[in-house]
Design an enzyme around this catalytic site. Structure first.
Site, PDB file in Angstrom:
ATOM      1  N   SER A   1       0.843  -1.187   0.000  1.00 35.90           N
ATOM      2  CA  SER A   1       0.000   0.000   0.000  1.00 35.90           C
ATOM      3  C   SER A   1       0.876   1.235   0.000  1.00 35.90           C
ATOM      4  O   SER A   1       2.002   1.223   0.509  1.00 35.90           O
ATOM      5  CB  SER A   1      -0.911   0.019   1.225  1.00 35.90           C
ATOM      6  OG  SER A   1      -0.154   0.081   2.421  1.00 35.90           O
TER       7      SER A   1
ATOM      8  N   GLU B   1      -1.634   0.885 -13.181  1.00 35.91           N
ATOM      9  CA  GLU B   1      -2.221   0.144 -12.074  1.00 35.91           C
ATOM     10  C   GLU B   1      -3.666   0.552 -11.890  1.00 35.91           C
ATOM     11  O   GLU B   1      -4.146   1.519 -12.502  1.00 35.91           O
ATOM     12  CB  GLU B   1      -1.450   0.401 -10.766  1.00 35.91           C
ATOM     13  CG  GLU B   1      -0.056  -0.134 -10.767  1.00 35.91           C
ATOM     14  CD  GLU B   1       0.648   0.071  -9.421  1.00 35.91           C
ATOM     15  OE1 GLU B   1       1.772  -0.413  -9.288  1.00 35.91           O
ATOM     16  OE2 GLU B   1       0.067   0.722  -8.526  1.00 35.91           O
TER      17      GLU B   1
ATOM     18  N   ASP C   1      -5.475   7.746  -3.254  1.00 32.68           N
ATOM     19  CA  ASP C   1      -4.815   8.793  -2.467  1.00 32.68           C
ATOM     20  C   ASP C   1      -4.601  10.070  -3.276  1.00 32.68           C
ATOM     21  O   ASP C   1      -4.800  11.181  -2.770  1.00 32.68           O
ATOM     22  CB  ASP C   1      -3.510   8.291  -1.842  1.00 32.68           C
ATOM     23  CG  ASP C   1      -2.576   7.596  -2.816  1.00 32.68           C
ATOM     24  OD1 ASP C   1      -2.837   7.618  -4.038  1.00 32.68           O
ATOM     25  OD2 ASP C   1      -1.579   7.009  -2.356  1.00 32.68           O
TER      26      ASP C   1
ATOM     27  N   ARG D   1       2.475   9.322   6.066  1.00 34.96           N
ATOM     28  CA  ARG D   1       1.600  10.405   5.642  1.00 34.96           C
ATOM     29  C   ARG D   1       0.626  10.736   6.771  1.00 34.96           C
ATOM     30  O   ARG D   1      -0.208   9.927   7.144  1.00 34.96           O
ATOM     31  CB  ARG D   1       0.844   9.981   4.379  1.00 34.96           C
ATOM     32  CG  ARG D   1       0.131  11.109   3.668  1.00 34.96           C
ATOM     33  CD  ARG D   1      -0.230  10.701   2.248  1.00 34.96           C
ATOM     34  NE  ARG D   1      -1.106   9.556   2.212  1.00 34.96           N
ATOM     35  CZ  ARG D   1      -1.067   8.604   1.283  1.00 34.96           C
ATOM     36  NH1 ARG D   1      -0.162   8.644   0.340  1.00 34.96           N
ATOM     37  NH2 ARG D   1      -1.912   7.611   1.304  1.00 34.96           N
TER      38      ARG D   1
END
Length: 391
Positions: free
Chosen positions: A155, A275, A282, A360
């Site tokens: 991820s 992808e 995000d 993040r």
């Protein structure tokens, strides 16, 4: 799909920052949300109606919470889930978003790549797979350098690196395995594409209405993870149409409903599929400031079968990430007031309970007369916010 009456009971599998915004959107329409993750006090849990802490790779854990809560909808937000269990739930009449089969396909990069390239004939970067360092060394040499090595399941870009020559392969292998999620030790090796821009095309697949798209979002990565995004991406209209056609082809093959973050490399000559994520993306957090309906509201409307009359881009806009620089057991922030002094700037702090380098922790959002102005404002605002340990 069976009719979903409001309020719906929604089980969210994965409770990060994207899940948090989805919960907010769901609750604004009166829905009941159970937020699930592997650790307590994850961002989406802080706003959900209730929460569960389990291993989502455990079929027994999944069975227990689904039996307990009896949700109308299961909405995965991460890849590391025992997807064959989702197929069982679907057979028992629970709607899995976008479908259990689509979630299984997109859990690993190898499956979605095989679908796009082998079954649908879509142009992708040259690629191969390896399960040992020796295999990786051989396939890297075959594909050529530079190349990109990353886990088949991870991820936020974890475990991804660009390999310039053979001497860097072992380090890339170690980094990919360390960044892998789930219970597989398998990496994908990709040809390095000399692109002009990477884009995300947010693709909204609806149950009983045509597939629609948001204006393309440009984005920049470091360490395989998104650092900033902007909308609209300045690409030729013919490339936008090409990307839309490819995105529709792939999402039609996956089926179901909801938003898909479909990523492309845009070169001087073509658009190349990269992808796909079957959920809010995000890079799409920029839509929290740029559009009349953000990506989380669009996802919710699509999965509930609610109408989406139009998607309108209000302004050129950008997002920039706020990163932690050190390991912190508790978290506080400085510089938020200074960041908000600039007009048309907003700050979203995710509420993560702890920090580690490059984690993040929030984003800065900004609008501008053009994307350069918006990007400069977002990056400046993000730099003003510091992640510090709380007293």
């Amino acid at each position: 799909m069976k009719a979903i009456n409001l309020p719906a009971k929604i089980m969210l599998l994965g409770s990060g920052e994207l899940g948090k915004e989805f919960v907010i959107a769901a609750q604004r329409l009166g829905n009941y949300v159970i937020a699930v993750d592997r650790y307590d006090n994850a961002p989406a849990m802080q706003v959900a109606d209730c929460c569960e802490v389990i291993s989502m790779l455990s079929a027994d854990d999944l069975e227990n919470i689904v039996s307990q809560h009896q949700p109308d909808l299961i909405v995965p937000e991460i890849e590391a889930i025992r997807t064959e269990k989702l197929q069982e739930f679907e057979q028992r009449g629970i709607t899995v978003i976008p479908t259990a089969a689509a979630t299984n396909y997109t859990m690993n990069r190898d499956r979605i790549r095989e679908l796009a390239h082998t079954k649908l004939g879509i142009r992708t970067a040259k690629y191969g797979y390896a399960q040992t360092l020796d295999e990786l060394t051989a396939i890297s040499s075959e594909i050529g350098f530079p190349n990109v090595i990353k886990p088949v399941m991870s991820s936020s870009g974890k475990g991804q690196s660009i390999v310039k020559d053979r001497s860097e392969v072992e380090q890339a292998w170690d980094y990919a395995i360390a960044g892998s999620r789930g219970d597989t030790h398998k990496v994908i090796i990709e040809e390095f594409i000399d692109f002009e821009v990477e884009i995300t095309l947010l693709t909204i697949k609806q149950w009983n209405a045509p597939t629609i798209f948001c204006p393309p979002i440009g984005h920049r990565q470091e360490r395989g993870d998104y650092q900033e995004s902007w909308q609209p991406a300045a690409i030729a209209s013919e490339y936008i149409l090409q990307a839309q056609a490819i995105a529709k082809k792939v999402t039609d093959a996956l089926g179901g409903a909801g938003i898909f973050g479909v990523e492309f490399f845009v070169t001087k000559d073509e658009v190349i599929f990269s992808e796909l994520s079957p959920r809010p993306h995000d890079t799409g957090m920029v839509t929290l400031i740029s559009q009349n309906l953000n990506e989380f509201e669009l996802h919710l409307r699509a999965i509930l079968g609610l109408p989406i009359p139009k998607i309108e881009l209000f302004d050129c806009a950008a997002s920039a990430v706020i990163l932690a620089s050190e390991k912190l057991d508790t978290v506080a922030y400085t510089g938020v007031a200074e960041a908000l002094l600039e007009s048309d700037v907003d700050i979203k702090l995710f509420g993560k309970p702890n920090a580690h380098p490059y984690r993040r922790m929030g984003i800065a959002l900004a609008k501008g007369a053009d994307t350069k102005i918006a990007r400069d404002k977002a990056k400046a605002a993000a730099k003003r916010v510091n992640v510090v340990g709380s007293v």
